[in-house]
Design a protein around this motif. Sequence first.
Motif, PDB file in Angstrom:
ATOM      1  N   PHE A  26       0.830  -1.202   0.000  1.00 51.95           N
ATOM      2  CA  PHE A  26       0.000   0.000   0.000  1.00 51.95           C
ATOM      3  C   PHE A  26       0.869   1.258   0.000  1.00 51.95           C
ATOM      4  CE2 PHE A  26      -2.700   3.238   2.012  1.00 51.95           C
ATOM      5  CZ  PHE A  26      -3.834   3.144   1.214  1.00 51.95           C
ATOM      6  N   LEU A  27       2.038   1.179   0.658  1.00 51.58           N
ATOM      7  CA  LEU A  27       2.936   2.330   0.770  1.00 51.58           C
ATOM      8  C   LEU A  27       4.035   2.334  -0.298  1.00 51.58           C
ATOM      9  CD1 LEU A  27       3.440   2.343   4.654  1.00 51.58           C
ATOM     10  CD2 LEU A  27       1.897   3.800   3.324  1.00 51.58           C
ATOM     11  N   SER A  28       3.952   1.410  -1.254  1.00 55.82           N
ATOM     12  CA  SER A  28       5.034   1.252  -2.233  1.00 55.82           C
ATOM     13  C   SER A  28       5.231   2.471  -3.132  1.00 55.82           C
ATOM     14  CB  SER A  28       4.781   0.017  -3.106  1.00 55.82           C
ATOM     15  OG  SER A  28       3.555   0.142  -3.814  1.00 55.82           O
ATOM     16  N   VAL A  29       4.239   3.374  -3.166  1.00 58.37           N
ATOM     17  CA  VAL A  29       4.396   4.605  -3.943  1.00 58.37           C
ATOM     18  C   VAL A  29       5.510   5.469  -3.358  1.00 58.37           C
ATOM     19  CG1 VAL A  29       2.040   4.682  -4.795  1.00 58.37           C
ATOM     20  CG2 VAL A  29       2.577   5.688  -2.577  1.00 58.37           C
ATOM     21  N   LEU A  30       5.888   5.203  -2.117  1.00 60.04           N
ATOM     22  CA  LEU A  30       6.970   5.950  -1.464  1.00 60.04           C
ATOM     23  C   LEU A  30       8.342   5.387  -1.822  1.00 60.04           C
ATOM     24  CD1 LEU A  30       5.385   6.377   2.094  1.00 60.04           C
ATOM     25  CD2 LEU A  30       5.339   7.982   0.163  1.00 60.04           C
ATOM     26  N   LEU A  31       8.390   4.374  -2.643  1.00 59.56           N
ATOM     27  CA  LEU A  31       9.589   3.750  -3.211  1.00 59.56           C
ATOM     28  C   LEU A  31      10.334   2.839  -2.237  1.00 59.56           C
ATOM     29  CD1 LEU A  31      11.024   3.610  -5.910  1.00 59.56           C
ATOM     30  CD2 LEU A  31      12.552   5.417  -5.164  1.00 59.56           C
ATOM     31  N   LEU A  32      10.716   3.338  -1.089  1.00 61.28           N
ATOM     32  CA  LEU A  32      11.465   2.505  -0.155  1.00 61.28           C
ATOM     33  C   LEU A  32      10.703   1.237   0.227  1.00 61.28           C
ATOM     34  CD1 LEU A  32      13.317   4.958   2.278  1.00 61.28           C
ATOM     35  CD2 LEU A  32      14.272   3.526   0.466  1.00 61.28           C
ATOM     36  N   PRO A  33       9.399   1.331   0.553  1.00 57.87           N
ATOM     37  CA  PRO A  33       8.653   0.096   0.831  1.00 57.87           C
ATOM     38  C   PRO A  33       8.641  -0.871  -0.350  1.00 57.87           C
ATOM     39  CG  PRO A  33       7.449   1.986   1.649  1.00 57.87           C
ATOM     40  CD  PRO A  33       8.580   2.530   0.825  1.00 57.87           C
ATOM     41  N   ALA A  34       8.659  -0.325  -1.557  1.00 59.76           N
ATOM     42  CA  ALA A  34       8.684  -1.187  -2.744  1.00 59.76           C
ATOM     43  C   ALA A  34       9.995  -1.965  -2.802  1.00 59.76           C
ATOM     44  CB  ALA A  34       8.508  -0.349  -4.008  1.00 59.76           C
ATOM     45  N   PHE A  35      11.113  -1.312  -2.463  1.00 54.53           N
ATOM     46  CA  PHE A  35      12.399  -1.985  -2.422  1.00 54.53           C
ATOM     47  C   PHE A  35      12.404  -3.089  -1.367  1.00 54.53           C
ATOM     48  CE2 PHE A  35      14.480   2.034  -4.188  1.00 54.53           C
ATOM     49  CZ  PHE A  35      14.598   1.498  -5.463  1.00 54.53           C
ATOM     50  N   VAL A  36      11.765  -2.807  -0.231  1.00 47.31           N
ATOM     51  CA  VAL A  36      11.709  -3.808   0.840  1.00 47.31           C
ATOM     52  C   VAL A  36      10.938  -5.044   0.373  1.00 47.31           C
ATOM     53  CG1 VAL A  36      10.869  -4.310   3.159  1.00 47.31           C
ATOM     54  CG2 VAL A  36      11.944  -2.103   2.682  1.00 47.31           C
ATOM     55  N   ILE A  37       9.849  -4.831  -0.361  1.00 44.67           N
ATOM     56  CA  ILE A  37       9.074  -5.959  -0.875  1.00 44.67           C
ATOM     57  C   ILE A  37       9.920  -6.789  -1.839  1.00 44.67           C
ATOM     58  CG2 ILE A  37       7.149  -6.620  -2.367  1.00 44.67           C
ATOM     59  CD1 ILE A  37       5.508  -4.412  -1.152  1.00 44.67           C
ATOM     60  N   VAL A  38      10.643  -6.116  -2.734  1.00 45.68           N
ATOM     61  CA  VAL A  38      11.520  -6.832  -3.662  1.00 45.68           C
ATOM     62  C   VAL A  38      12.560  -7.624  -2.879  1.00 45.68           C
ATOM     63  CG1 VAL A  38      13.229  -6.592  -5.503  1.00 45.68           C
ATOM     64  CG2 VAL A  38      11.176  -5.167  -5.520  1.00 45.68           C
ATOM     65  N   GLY A  39      13.115  -7.001  -1.834  1.00 45.33           N
ATOM     66  CA  GLY A  39      14.088  -7.694  -1.003  1.00 45.33           C
ATOM     67  C   GLY A  39      13.504  -8.918  -0.329  1.00 45.33           C
ATOM     68  N   TYR A  40      12.267  -8.800   0.106  1.00 46.89           N
ATOM     69  CA  TYR A  40      11.604  -9.946   0.735  1.00 46.89           C
ATOM     70  C   TYR A  40      11.403 -11.073  -0.282  1.00 46.89           C
ATOM     71  CZ  TYR A  40       8.258 -12.824   3.234  1.00 46.89           C
ATOM     72  OH  TYR A  40       7.635 -13.887   3.826  1.00 46.89           O
ATOM     73  N   LEU A  41      11.022 -10.725  -1.502  1.00 42.71           N
ATOM     74  CA  LEU A  41      10.822 -11.735  -2.536  1.00 42.71           C
ATOM     75  C   LEU A  41      12.141 -12.418  -2.898  1.00 42.71           C
ATOM     76  CD1 LEU A  41       8.301  -9.827  -4.843  1.00 42.71           C
ATOM     77  CD2 LEU A  41       7.806 -11.643  -3.182  1.00 42.71           C
ATOM     78  N   VAL A  42      13.222 -11.653  -2.883  1.00 42.98           N
ATOM     79  CA  VAL A  42      14.540 -12.254  -3.102  1.00 42.98           C
ATOM     80  C   VAL A  42      14.853 -13.219  -1.967  1.00 42.98           C
ATOM     81  CG1 VAL A  42      17.027 -11.807  -3.191  1.00 42.98           C
ATOM     82  CG2 VAL A  42      15.457 -10.338  -4.475  1.00 42.98           C
TER      83      VAL A  42
END
Length: 238
Positions: A26-42
């Motif tokens: 939901f907060l991925s528009v702020l960019l940093l949360p989006a990076f965290v999600i990618v990191g979690y998927l990795v």
Amino acid sequence: MLEDGLSYPIRGDWIERIIIGGVLGFLSVLLLPAFVIVGYLVRVLEQTIDGEDVPPEFDDWGDLLMKGVIGSVITIAYTVIPVVLYAIVVAVVGGTSGAIGGDAGAFIGVVGVLLTLAFIPVLFLTYYAVPAALSAYAARDEIGAAFDPDLLKPVLFSTEYLVAVLMPIVVAVITWIATAVLAVTVVGLLLVPFVQFYGQVAVFRMFGSAFASVNDRIDSGSVRGAGDVVDDDAGSAV
């Protein structure tokens, strides 16, 4: 593979995990949360390749962020850069056709049209390669592994990986249906990021499982394919 992937996100203490993933989405528009999600998927890829059957927790946030940034760089290298270069080639060919004119210009124009039509296969090839590259990075924890032909080749040409790439289409359809149903109401719309996170985790589980099944051994950041085993056996025989 599909059943394993769909059941994977809700193993263990899954409620807190899904809530965190949905909020980050939901907060991925702020960019940093989006990076965290990618990191979690990795990290999902990493632990799946290591043989873990339960999803990782959201901890060591700095590591998640770092992995997410590197994973995003790898994705950009495999998608944006080739697409941009391909678009430049098509534009140059089209411009050359108009500048030359005549039969030669018409021929170049036809080539330009064919190149434009070939854009869809190019997109599919990039989509096909990215999960393997991310899996290789997750296995070795080295960005260079994502571009190692010797590591990627046996994966990209395996039946297991092909199935793992096609199966997410089923997950995507399920996710789209769930999203459409939820989007009818405002409350349901707020639940969409949580459903999407669930689908992403399921899909990356499949990618990691395919990568692990193709490789004979992943040990301390070292991945060896079937070809390496054959070479060792041959060497022992000699």
